[in-house]
Write a protein that holds these residues in place. Structure first.
Motif, PDB file in Angstrom:
ATOM      1  N   TYR A   5       0.833  -1.203   0.000  1.00  0.00           N
ATOM      2  CA  TYR A   5       0.000   0.000   0.000  1.00  0.00           C
ATOM      3  C   TYR A   5       0.869   1.255   0.000  1.00  0.00           C
ATOM      4  O   TYR A   5       1.841   1.368   0.749  1.00  0.00           O
ATOM      5  N   PHE A   6       0.501   2.165  -0.862  1.00  0.00           N
ATOM      6  CA  PHE A   6       1.150   3.479  -0.931  1.00  0.00           C
ATOM      7  C   PHE A   6       0.030   4.516  -0.915  1.00  0.00           C
ATOM      8  O   PHE A   6      -0.798   4.558  -1.831  1.00  0.00           O
ATOM      9  N   HIS A   7      -0.016   5.321   0.145  1.00  0.00           N
ATOM     10  CA  HIS A   7      -1.092   6.312   0.309  1.00  0.00           C
ATOM     11  C   HIS A   7      -2.465   5.651   0.176  1.00  0.00           C
ATOM     12  O   HIS A   7      -3.361   6.161  -0.510  1.00  0.00           O
ATOM     13  N   GLN A   9      -3.400   3.093  -1.402  1.00  0.00           N
ATOM     14  CA  GLN A   9      -3.721   2.503  -2.695  1.00  0.00           C
ATOM     15  C   GLN A   9      -2.811   1.305  -2.933  1.00  0.00           C
ATOM     16  O   GLN A   9      -1.632   1.308  -2.555  1.00  0.00           O
ATOM     17  N   ILE A  11      -0.506  -1.342  -4.772  1.00  0.00           N
ATOM     18  CA  ILE A  11       0.450  -1.482  -5.872  1.00  0.00           C
ATOM     19  C   ILE A  11       0.812  -2.958  -5.995  1.00  0.00           C
ATOM     20  O   ILE A  11       1.238  -3.594  -5.032  1.00  0.00           O
ATOM     21  N   PHE A  53       3.421   0.364 -11.482  1.00  0.00           N
ATOM     22  CA  PHE A  53       3.198   1.653 -10.841  1.00  0.00           C
ATOM     23  C   PHE A  53       1.701   1.918 -10.706  1.00  0.00           C
ATOM     24  O   PHE A  53       0.881   1.391 -11.459  1.00  0.00           O
ATOM     25  N   LEU A  54       1.344   2.745  -9.739  1.00  0.00           N
ATOM     26  CA  LEU A  54      -0.062   3.102  -9.567  1.00  0.00           C
ATOM     27  C   LEU A  54      -0.659   3.593 -10.891  1.00  0.00           C
ATOM     28  O   LEU A  54      -0.032   4.346 -11.640  1.00  0.00           O
ATOM     29  N   SER A  59      -2.215  -2.736 -10.688  1.00  0.00           N
ATOM     30  CA  SER A  59      -2.302  -1.828  -9.540  1.00  0.00           C
ATOM     31  C   SER A  59      -3.585  -1.009  -9.590  1.00  0.00           C
ATOM     32  O   SER A  59      -4.253  -0.927 -10.625  1.00  0.00           O
ATOM     33  N   HIS A  72       6.953  10.798  -8.672  1.00  0.00           N
ATOM     34  CA  HIS A  72       5.918  10.137  -7.883  1.00  0.00           C
ATOM     35  C   HIS A  72       6.094   8.619  -7.931  1.00  0.00           C
ATOM     36  O   HIS A  72       5.942   7.934  -6.913  1.00  0.00           O
ATOM     37  N   GLN A  73       6.434   8.097  -9.091  1.00  0.00           N
ATOM     38  CA  GLN A  73       6.674   6.663  -9.203  1.00  0.00           C
ATOM     39  C   GLN A  73       7.922   6.255  -8.428  1.00  0.00           C
ATOM     40  O   GLN A  73       7.969   5.167  -7.827  1.00  0.00           O
ATOM     41  N   GLU A  75       8.877   7.648  -5.680  1.00  0.00           N
ATOM     42  CA  GLU A  75       8.433   7.616  -4.286  1.00  0.00           C
ATOM     43  C   GLU A  75       7.738   6.296  -3.962  1.00  0.00           C
ATOM     44  O   GLU A  75       7.894   5.762  -2.857  1.00  0.00           O
ATOM     45  N   GLN A  76       6.985   5.758  -4.921  1.00  0.00           N
ATOM     46  CA  GLN A  76       6.336   4.467  -4.712  1.00  0.00           C
ATOM     47  C   GLN A  76       7.368   3.359  -4.495  1.00  0.00           C
ATOM     48  O   GLN A  76       7.233   2.529  -3.587  1.00  0.00           O
TER      49      GLN A  76
END
Length: 256
Positions: A5-7, A9, A11, A53-54, A59, A72-73, A75-76
């Motif tokens: 989970y990232f934020h 959501q 993945i 990626f989200l 995902s 952003h990716q 950071e994931q």
């Protein structure tokens, strides 16, 4: 299927093989399915990790991609590496995934062993390509082979993914303009830049595009190597798969 989970959501990721961790990072409009064939070759020497990626592949979807997409990716992936607590990971990123890989090396060098960045633009978007991206993407959606590729990457809602990516690329050029947040001189991991001299995107700009742009990048980083394949299209990782695999294996295992 495995997820992290990232934020809040999900993945998707999968891991297989044994050895030092090796992450393969996909580019724009693609997913980890891009590496279905070559990933099996790496499993003999590495613990291979594939991530969508989200907004991509398996995902969770996003209503809109952030303008600073490749950061952003990154950071994931950084969040994923910290959660998994791997030893230092090797990373291969192709096309947009190469931008992600460099961002990871800049932002969290303590998590990274070596980086291979394949078939990417450099520090900034190529304006000539971004200016025509909407028309090019609309044309691609009418091409049967490209539609099949998009579907194989994302499933039935592939058009949403492609449109989100197109809008993000346009916004990035207008609002941000640079791919990296930190000075390249702070990049610490060993790095290899790869590409093909016949890459259809780069060669349309200049026959020596990669040689010039990669040379400037390596001068700013202060270390690293480049290897350009004489033949093959975009990305070199897939269009020169045998040569790329051997080159990458030598680099990642310290025999290069």
């Amino acid at each position: 299927m495995s997820h992290f989970y990232f934020h809040n959501q999900r993945i998707y990721y999968t891991e297989f093989g044994a050895g030092a961790p090796l992450l393969l990072l996909h580019g724009n409009t693609a997913s980890s399915n891009l590496f279905a064939e070559i990933a099996q070759r790496y499993r003999k020497d590495f613990q291979v990790v594939l991530i969508d990626f989200l907004g991509h592949g398996k995902s969770d979807r996003l209503d809109e991609f952030p303008a600073d997409l490749w950061f952003h990716q990154a950071e994931q992936v950084i969040a994923f590496l910290r959660e998994k607590q791997y030893p230092k990971a090797n990373i291969i990123g192709s096309s947009g995934g190469a931008l992600v890989a460099v961002n990871i090396g800049l932002e969290a060098p303590e998590l990274v062993n070596k980086v291979i960045a394949d078939s990417f633009e450099g520090e900034k978007p190529i304006i000539a390509l971004t200016e025509n991206i909407t028309e090019d993407r609309e044309a691609s959606k009418l091409d049967a082979e490209t539609r099949m590729f998009y579907s194989s990457m994302h499933g039935s809602d592939w058009e949403q993914v492609v449109d989100n990516d197109t809008r993000a690329m346009i916004r990035h050029q207008k609002e941000i303009g640079g791919f990296f947040h930190k000075d390249l001189g702070s990049f610490q991991p060993d790095i290899l830049l790869t590409g093909s001299l016949e890459d259809e995107f780069a060669s349309a700009l200049a026959p020596d595009y990669f040689e010039k742009v990669y040379g400037e990048l390596l001068a700013k980083i202060g270390h690293g190597k480049m290897h350009l394949f004489d033949t093959g299209g975009h990305p070199a990782l897939l269009t020169n798969q045998d040569g790329f695999y051997q080159l990458s294996l030598e680099f990642l295992t310290g025999k290069c």
